[in-house]
Design an enzyme around this catalytic site. Structure first.
Site, PDB file in Angstrom:
ATOM      1  N   ASP A 130       0.792  -1.224   0.000  1.00  0.00           N
ATOM      2  CA  ASP A 130       0.000   0.000   0.000  1.00  0.00           C
ATOM      3  C   ASP A 130       0.829   1.281   0.000  1.00  0.00           C
ATOM      4  OD1 ASP A 130      -2.465   1.308  -0.027  1.00  0.00           O
ATOM      5  OD2 ASP A 130      -2.538   1.480   2.149  1.00  0.00           O
ATOM      6  N   CYS A 187     -27.434  -6.876  -4.471  1.00  0.00           N
ATOM      7  CA  CYS A 187     -27.245  -6.204  -3.183  1.00  0.00           C
ATOM      8  C   CYS A 187     -26.661  -4.804  -3.376  1.00  0.00           C
ATOM      9  CB  CYS A 187     -26.316  -7.030  -2.294  1.00  0.00           C
ATOM     10  SG  CYS A 187     -25.979  -6.279  -0.680  1.00  0.00           S
ATOM     11  N   CYS A 190     -23.882  -1.656   0.653  1.00  0.00           N
ATOM     12  CA  CYS A 190     -22.734  -0.767   0.837  1.00  0.00           C
ATOM     13  C   CYS A 190     -22.996   0.616   0.250  1.00  0.00           C
ATOM     14  CB  CYS A 190     -21.485  -1.385   0.231  1.00  0.00           C
ATOM     15  SG  CYS A 190     -21.581  -1.708  -1.550  1.00  0.00           S
ATOM     16  N   CYS A 240     -19.391   0.974   4.781  1.00  0.00           N
ATOM     17  CA  CYS A 240     -19.644   0.131   3.615  1.00  0.00           C
ATOM     18  C   CYS A 240     -19.057  -1.261   3.774  1.00  0.00           C
ATOM     19  CB  CYS A 240     -19.138   0.802   2.337  1.00  0.00           C
ATOM     20  SG  CYS A 240     -17.355   1.076   2.264  1.00  0.00           S
TER      21      CYS A 240
END
Length: 341
Positions: A130, A187, A190, A240
């Site tokens: 990251d 769905c 989120c 989320c």
């Protein structure tokens, strides 16, 4: 070799391992360019500065033949949304409540990388956590670890939402895994839960409206129309992630260093607002929170105080209206005005 590598990585503490080729996601450059051209990256200029490398992993290191993607869970033992109802306390993203994952994951990656070099003496590796121009989430999907959900985060049928990603680029030619497909179906949990409507459409994020971006990456004052939507979230946002139905399959975190520190689980806003630079650095030693600095952190705390509706916190904000940092002073004045209304 690949099977042995996966076995060693699991023994080293990772929960899932997959392999893809550096060029496994040829549409990366186009997707990144569209994101930046729309201005959705906000103040994250580094995303635009290294688009050539970020959009094409094979350009980052042309000698690489394989990308090994690894997942490490940090699943919380508590409900991360419960603190949102405690308006006089701070909500800190789960991943930042324990030890800085950059340090923990990188050490584990290096251990796996050293093992690979021992098996293949002429092998070369580069490890990333990251902090480099590497788009880990698309690569992880290409390696079969999971898929990018409608909130753009990675999730997996056997991992849920709560896991870190690490990458090992290597000159060793390993057989790639099959890419994962989306299993979000119809769905929209989120998307519906986002406090600031940061998703222009499914699978798209406008970082400029994302609370994680606003509290961590954004410098200076936050737009006034967004401040009131931030609630008591002072570092990141888990909404989320927390509502995803796939979390019923989430694996328990294996490393105790990711467990929430008692002083970061739901700390009082009044206490955090009083931190000066020295006490801030001391309190958040070893935490990813330390990287944003005292000023940005206290700015976030003052927004939370302004949203608390707790008049007893007005004097705390009042004491910071003349802070040397302009964004902090502005946030303090805003909080006082909100609590005086």
């Amino acid at each position: 070799m690949k099977a042995a590598l996966q076995e060693f990585a699991l023994q080293a503490g990772f929960s899932k391992v997959g392999v893809c080729k550096p060029g496994a996601v040829p549409e990366l450059a186009e997707r990144l360019a569209a994101f930046v051209d729309a201005g959705h990256h906000g103040q994250m200029g580094w995303m635009a500065d290294r688009m050539a490398w970020r959009g094409d992993p094979s350009a980052l290191w042309p000698e690489a033949r394989s990308v090994v993607m690894l997942a490490e869970p940090y699943t919380p033992e508590h409900d991360p949304l419960a603190v949102l109802q405690e308006r006089d306390r701070a909500a800190i993203s789960v991943y930042a409540q324990g030890r800085d994952y950059h340090d923990v994951v990188k050490k584990r990656l290096k251990k796996v990388g050293r093992w690979l070099i021992e098996q293949v003496p002429d092998a070369q590796i580069k490890v990333f956590v990251d902090t480099a121009p590497v788009m880990e989430k698309p690569l992880a999907q290409a390696a079969g670890l999971g898929w990018q959900g409608k909130h753009t985060n990675l999730l997996g049928r056997d991992l849920g939402s709560w896991f870190f990603l690490g990458a090992i680029f290597t000159t060793v030619d390993l057989e790639p895994d099959m890419a994962e497909e989306s299993h979000c179906g119809s769905c929209t949990a989120c998307l519906d839960v986002c406090p600031t409507d940061a998703f222009p459409a499914p699978y798209q994020l406008d970082a400029r409206r994302c609370i994680s971006y606003l509290t961590i990456e954004h410098k200076g004052p936050v737009d006034s129309d967004l401040r009131s939507l931030m609630g008591n979230r002072i570092y990141g946002c888990d909404d989320c992630l927390a509502v995803c139905p796939w979390n019923k399959f989430a694996q328990d975190g294996r490393d105790a260093r990711y467990a929430a520190r008692d002083d970061l689980l739901a700390p009082p806003l009044a206490e955090l607002a009083m931190l000066d630079d020295t006490s801030f650095r001391a309190r958040f030693s070893g935490s990813p929170i330390k990287r944003i600095g005292r000023d940005r952190f206290v700015r976030n705390v003052l927004y939370a105080i302004g949203n608390s509706g707790d008049d007893t916190l007005r004097h705390v904000a009042q004491g910071l209206v003349d802070d040397t940092d302009p964004a902090v002073a502005d946030a303090a004045r805003w909080a006082v005005e909100r609590l005086s209304a």
